[in-house]
Design a protein around this motif. Structure first.
Motif, mmCIF file in Angstrom:
data_model
loop_
_atom_site.group_PDB
_atom_site.id
_atom_site.type_symbol
_atom_site.label_atom_id
_atom_site.label_comp_id
_atom_site.label_asym_id
_atom_site.label_seq_id
_atom_site.Cartn_x
_atom_site.Cartn_y
_atom_site.Cartn_z
ATOM 1 N N LEU A 18 0.740 -1.122 -0.145
ATOM 2 C CA LEU A 18 0.292 0.060 0.165
ATOM 3 C C LEU A 18 0.999 1.221 0.386
ATOM 4 C CD1 LEU A 18 -2.723 -1.237 2.556
ATOM 5 C CD2 LEU A 18 -3.164 -0.864 0.070
ATOM 6 N N ASN A 19 2.551 1.233 -0.109
ATOM 7 C CA ASN A 19 2.783 2.337 -0.186
ATOM 8 C C ASN A 19 2.972 3.237 -1.156
ATOM 9 O OD1 ASN A 19 3.895 2.325 3.093
ATOM 10 N ND2 ASN A 19 5.645 0.781 2.531
ATOM 11 N N HIS A 20 2.724 2.375 -2.516
ATOM 12 C CA HIS A 20 2.689 3.362 -3.285
ATOM 13 C C HIS A 20 1.382 4.104 -3.702
ATOM 14 C CE1 HIS A 20 5.840 0.473 -4.939
ATOM 15 N NE2 HIS A 20 4.867 -0.899 -4.824
ATOM 16 N N LEU A 21 0.213 4.006 -2.875
ATOM 17 C CA LEU A 21 -0.665 5.346 -2.697
ATOM 18 C C LEU A 21 -0.249 6.053 -2.676
ATOM 19 C CD1 LEU A 21 -3.452 3.210 -0.784
ATOM 20 C CD2 LEU A 21 -3.250 3.621 -3.694
ATOM 21 N N VAL A 73 6.050 4.362 -13.680
ATOM 22 C CA VAL A 73 7.576 5.481 -12.903
ATOM 23 C C VAL A 73 6.712 5.387 -11.052
ATOM 24 C CG1 VAL A 73 8.329 7.344 -13.736
ATOM 25 C CG2 VAL A 73 7.814 6.068 -15.376
ATOM 26 N N LYS A 74 5.862 6.231 -11.362
ATOM 27 C CA LYS A 74 5.284 5.848 -9.357
ATOM 28 C C LYS A 74 6.328 4.947 -9.507
ATOM 29 C CE LYS A 74 1.617 10.094 -10.279
ATOM 30 N NZ LYS A 74 2.440 10.570 -9.494
ATOM 31 N N GLY A 99 2.683 -3.469 -6.041
ATOM 32 C CA GLY A 99 2.498 -2.868 -7.347
ATOM 33 C C GLY A 99 1.801 -2.968 -8.158
ATOM 34 N N ILE A 100 1.079 -4.615 -8.493
ATOM 35 C CA ILE A 100 0.254 -4.907 -9.508
ATOM 36 C C ILE A 100 -1.131 -4.297 -9.452
ATOM 37 C CG2 ILE A 100 -0.970 -6.636 -10.556
ATOM 38 C CD1 ILE A 100 1.960 -8.143 -9.522
ATOM 39 N N VAL A 101 -1.303 -4.496 -7.884
ATOM 40 C CA VAL A 101 -2.336 -3.909 -7.416
ATOM 41 C C VAL A 101 -3.006 -2.647 -7.715
ATOM 42 C CG1 VAL A 101 -4.219 -3.993 -5.146
ATOM 43 C CG2 VAL A 101 -2.680 -6.716 -6.001
ATOM 44 N N ILE A 102 -1.825 -1.667 -7.179
ATOM 45 C CA ILE A 102 -1.978 0.061 -6.823
ATOM 46 C C ILE A 102 -2.195 0.178 -8.598
ATOM 47 C CG2 ILE A 102 -1.287 1.862 -6.646
ATOM 48 C CD1 ILE A 102 -2.174 0.896 -3.995
ATOM 49 N N TYR A 103 -1.121 -0.783 -9.857
ATOM 50 C CA TYR A 103 -1.305 0.375 -10.695
ATOM 51 C C TYR A 103 -2.390 -0.287 -11.724
ATOM 52 C CZ TYR A 103 0.067 0.378 -15.728
ATOM 53 O OH TYR A 103 -0.443 0.442 -17.146
ATOM 54 N N ALA A 104 -2.911 -1.849 -11.316
ATOM 55 C CA ALA A 104 -4.266 -1.929 -11.705
ATOM 56 C C ALA A 104 -5.454 -0.892 -11.820
ATOM 57 C CB ALA A 104 -4.395 -3.423 -11.481
ATOM 58 N N LEU A 105 -5.540 -0.500 -10.156
ATOM 59 C CA LEU A 105 -6.218 0.599 -9.778
ATOM 60 C C LEU A 105 -6.621 1.574 -10.140
ATOM 61 C CD1 LEU A 105 -8.506 0.308 -7.758
ATOM 62 C CD2 LEU A 105 -6.882 0.862 -5.668
ATOM 63 N N LEU A 125 -6.704 7.798 -8.171
ATOM 64 C CA LEU A 125 -5.986 8.118 -6.960
ATOM 65 C C LEU A 125 -5.787 9.462 -6.972
ATOM 66 C CD1 LEU A 125 -4.111 4.342 -7.230
ATOM 67 C CD2 LEU A 125 -6.453 5.066 -5.990
ATOM 68 N N LYS A 126 -5.873 10.319 -7.629
ATOM 69 C CA LYS A 126 -4.899 11.622 -7.090
ATOM 70 C C LYS A 126 -6.357 12.416 -5.959
ATOM 71 C CE LYS A 126 -1.399 13.103 -10.572
ATOM 72 N NZ LYS A 126 -0.908 13.530 -11.361
#
Length: 185
Positions: free
Chosen positions: A48-51, A106-107, A171-177, A183-184
Motif C-alpha cells: 500500500l506504500n505505493h499510494l 514510473v510512480k 504495485g500490481i494491485v495499485i497499478y491496476a487500480l 487515485l489523486k
C-alpha cells in the motif's frame, strides 16, 4: 452554499479514504502477524506504500496504519515510534519525488526504490538500535558481537526480499487500480 457543501464533501471523502487505508494496512498486517514482524518478514500491507505516490493523504494514512499495526509488535515502543516515523519519512519522500510524474508505472518504480533503500534502511537501523540497547523483543543477528554497521547490514539484507515481494504484489494491485480509479483525488 453549494461551494460549502462541495468542500465539506471533499474533506469527508479525504478523511474517509485516510481511515480506510489506515485500517486496511493494520488489518492486512494483523492477518499475517506471525510473519509481519521481525528481521525476516513478509508484511503484505507494505504494498500500500505505493499510494503515497498519488496523494499526500496516504502518507498520513500509512503512518496511522503502521502505528496501529505496530501496537502488537514485539519491539513495543521502539516500533511504535521508529516504525511509524520511518514510514512517514519514506512515504513523504515518495510523494515529493512523484508529484510531477504522470505515468503510474514510473510512480511505482520510484516508490519501490524509495521504500527498499530509505524505508528498509531506517527499519534495519531500528532493529540494530533495539538489539544494541537489548530492548525487550529485540532480534539477535547471527553475529551479535559484530559492529553496528555489520548488524545493520545483516538486518537490511534480511528485510529486502520480503519487502520486494510485498511491493511487487502491491504495485500490481495499485497499478491496476490506478487504471480505473483516480487515485489523486
Amino acid at each position: 452554499m453549494n461551494e460549502f457543501n462541495q468542500k465539506s464533501t471533499s474533506k469527508a471523502l479525504s478523511l474517509t479514504l485516510t481511515a480506510v487505508v489506515a485500517a486496511l494496512y493494520a488489518a492486512i498486517t494483523m492477518l499475517v502477524a506471525p510473519i509481519g514482524f521481525g528481521p525476516v518478514q513478509l508484511r503484505l500491507s507494505e504494498g500500500l506504500n505505493h499510494l503515497a505516490a498519488w496523494n499526500k493523504r496516504y502518507v498520513v494514512a500509512l503512518g496511522l496504519g503502521v502505528l496501529i499495526a505496530n501496537l502488537v509488535s514485539p519491539l513495543g515502543w521502539i516500533d511504535w515510534v521508529f516504525g511509524t516515523l520511518g514510514t512517514v519519512i519514506m512515504t513523504g519522500l515518495t510523494y515529493l519525488l512523484t508529484r510531477q510524474v504522470q505515468k503510474p508505472l514510473v510512480k511505482i518504480i520510484i516508490s519501490t526504490i524509495v521504500v527498499l533503500t530509505i524505508g528498509m534502511g531506517i527499519l534495519a537501523a531500528e532493529f540494530t538500535f533495539a538489539f544494541a540497547i537489548q530492548a525487550h523483543g529485540a532480534f539477535a543477528p547471527d553475529h551479535s558481537s559484530a559492529s553496528l554497521l555489520t548488524n545493520w547490514l545483516s538486518y537490511y539484507v534480511s528485510l529486502v526480499p520480503g519487502e520486494l515481494v510485498s511491493l511487487v504484489v502491491g504495485g500490481i494491485v495499485i497499478y491496476a487500480l490506478s487504471k480505473v480509479v483516480n487515485l489523486k483525488k
